[in-house]
Design a protein around this motif. Structure first.
Motif, PDB file in Angstrom:
ATOM      1  N   GLY A   1       0.812  -1.211   0.000  1.00 30.34           N
ATOM      2  CA  GLY A   1       0.000   0.000   0.000  1.00 30.34           C
ATOM      3  C   GLY A   1       0.842   1.256   0.000  1.00 30.34           C
ATOM      4  O   GLY A   1       0.592   2.196  -0.761  1.00 30.34           O
ATOM      5  N   LEU A   2       1.878   1.279   0.848  1.00 25.10           N
ATOM      6  CA  LEU A   2       2.720   2.474   0.900  1.00 25.10           C
ATOM      7  C   LEU A   2       3.528   2.623  -0.379  1.00 25.10           C
ATOM      8  O   LEU A   2       3.773   3.753  -0.837  1.00 25.10           O
ATOM      9  CB  LEU A   2       3.634   2.428   2.126  1.00 25.10           C
ATOM     10  CG  LEU A   2       2.902   2.576   3.456  1.00 25.10           C
ATOM     11  CD1 LEU A   2       3.861   2.465   4.607  1.00 25.10           C
ATOM     12  CD2 LEU A   2       2.186   3.902   3.536  1.00 25.10           C
ATOM     13  N   ALA A   3       3.920   1.493  -1.009  1.00 27.07           N
ATOM     14  CA  ALA A   3       4.634   1.587  -2.285  1.00 27.07           C
ATOM     15  C   ALA A   3       3.729   2.184  -3.358  1.00 27.07           C
ATOM     16  O   ALA A   3       4.154   3.060  -4.129  1.00 27.07           O
ATOM     17  CB  ALA A   3       5.119   0.208  -2.712  1.00 27.07           C
ATOM     18  N   ILE A   4       2.460   1.753  -3.378  1.00 24.82           N
ATOM     19  CA  ILE A   4       1.509   2.325  -4.336  1.00 24.82           C
ATOM     20  C   ILE A   4       1.349   3.814  -4.075  1.00 24.82           C
ATOM     21  O   ILE A   4       1.302   4.635  -5.000  1.00 24.82           O
ATOM     22  CB  ILE A   4       0.154   1.598  -4.235  1.00 24.82           C
ATOM     23  CG1 ILE A   4       0.275   0.180  -4.753  1.00 24.82           C
ATOM     24  CG2 ILE A   4      -0.914   2.324  -5.027  1.00 24.82           C
ATOM     25  CD1 ILE A   4      -0.978  -0.629  -4.592  1.00 24.82           C
ATOM     26  N   LEU A   5       1.303   4.176  -2.774  1.00 28.83           N
ATOM     27  CA  LEU A   5       1.125   5.585  -2.417  1.00 28.83           C
ATOM     28  C   LEU A   5       2.292   6.428  -2.930  1.00 28.83           C
ATOM     29  O   LEU A   5       2.095   7.514  -3.489  1.00 28.83           O
ATOM     30  CB  LEU A   5       1.019   5.676  -0.900  1.00 28.83           C
ATOM     31  CG  LEU A   5       0.197   6.781  -0.301  1.00 28.83           C
ATOM     32  CD1 LEU A   5      -0.268   6.351   1.050  1.00 28.83           C
ATOM     33  CD2 LEU A   5       0.985   8.039  -0.201  1.00 28.83           C
ATOM     34  N   VAL A   6       3.525   5.912  -2.749  1.00 29.48           N
ATOM     35  CA  VAL A   6       4.695   6.668  -3.196  1.00 29.48           C
ATOM     36  C   VAL A   6       4.691   6.781  -4.722  1.00 29.48           C
ATOM     37  O   VAL A   6       4.956   7.858  -5.284  1.00 29.48           O
ATOM     38  CB  VAL A   6       5.980   5.997  -2.679  1.00 29.48           C
ATOM     39  CG1 VAL A   6       7.201   6.610  -3.327  1.00 29.48           C
ATOM     40  CG2 VAL A   6       6.072   6.153  -1.187  1.00 29.48           C
TER      41      VAL A   6
END
Lengths: 160, 106
Positions: B82-87
């Motif tokens: 999720g955080l990778a998608i966010l970045v």
């Protein structure tokens, strides 16, 4: 089972969780998130589940909270955009809380006091993980590897 | 004395706080954190069930604790992706606000 400890930990955890969900500043929210997980881990210790309590501390406070702080620092450009308030959202949340409370209070046989138990050692959980649950454990390992590679691929800079 | 119902109520309040965070906030990071709170509300009720259901040998039912261990692992994988998608999203669109990402909205 200590009633006073339960009340103190419950207030601590719920206040920190509320702060994490409502605070405007992202960094403060991330800090409250970590504090809420300290409270949850102490709940687990209070319930005699040391293994999952320690796993929670290591994974959430040690890894996830730090990852969230890194993401906040990496995506720090838009601050303070406040647009209105979503009343329908809070109505739905309150309705869902009401439904949960109603179903919990309606259930019989929940008014049981914790029986006396022998201490559960990590060795027993490890034995269960390595015998009964060995296939789920392997699948979770595969899932973690896939997630790691996926996260790397997602944030990799594209070569032009 | 503290009963099983008290733990379930606390878990329900925690779940409702996480749900309200998902419904009310517009920042994706806050939404992810609220999702984690909801997952761990479920974990709390599972651990409480394990403590209050004792096997004949006098041990708590540790199958629930193994289950919680798996939930924590899957949640950690979810946060990483999720955080990778966010970045990646922030690189492409310079925003983390859900109101600015509504192309799929009909």
């Amino acid at each position: 089972m200590n009633s006073a400890a339960f009340v103190v930990i419950a207030i601590f955890t719920l206040a920190a969780a509320l702060a994490a969900a409502t605070l405007r500043k992202l960094m403060h929210a991330a800090l409250s998130f970590a504090v809420a997980f300290v409270g949850l881990a102490s709940f687990f210790f209070l319930l005699g589940a040391e293994f999952v309590g320690l796993a929670l501390v290591f994974i959430y406070i040690g890894a996830v909270a730090v990852l969230i702080v890194f993401t906040i620092l990496l995506t720090r450009r838009d601050v303070g955009k406040d647009r209105g308030f979503n009343w329908s959202g809070i109505v739905i949340a309150l309705a869902m809380f009401g439904a949960l409370t109603w179903s919990i209070l309606k259930t019989q046989s929940l008014a049981i006091v914790a029986p006396h138990i022998r201490a559960l050692t990590v060795k027993q959980i490890g034995a269960a993980l390595m015998t009964t649950y060995v296939w789920p454990l392997q699948c979770v390992g595969l899932l973690l590897t896939a997630a790691l590679i996926g996260a790397l691929v997602l944030v990799m800079e594209e070569k032009r | 004395m503290i009963t099983l119902g008290d733990y379930l109520i606390v878990s329900g309040i925690l779940f409702a706080i996480g749900f309200a965070g998902v419904m009310l906030r517009r920042n994706l990071i806050i939404i992810l954190m609220s999702l984690e709170l909801m997952l761990n509300a479920a974990n709390l009720s599972l651990v409480a069930f394990s403590r209050f259901r004792v096997s004949p040998a006098g041990l708590p039912n540790y199958n629930a604790q193994v289950f919680v261990f798996f939930i924590i692992t899957v949640a950690a994988a979810e946060v990483a992706v999720g955080l990778a998608i966010l970045v990646a999203l922030f690189r492409a669109r310079q925003t983390t606000d859900v109101k600015d990402i509504s192309e799929l909205k009909f």
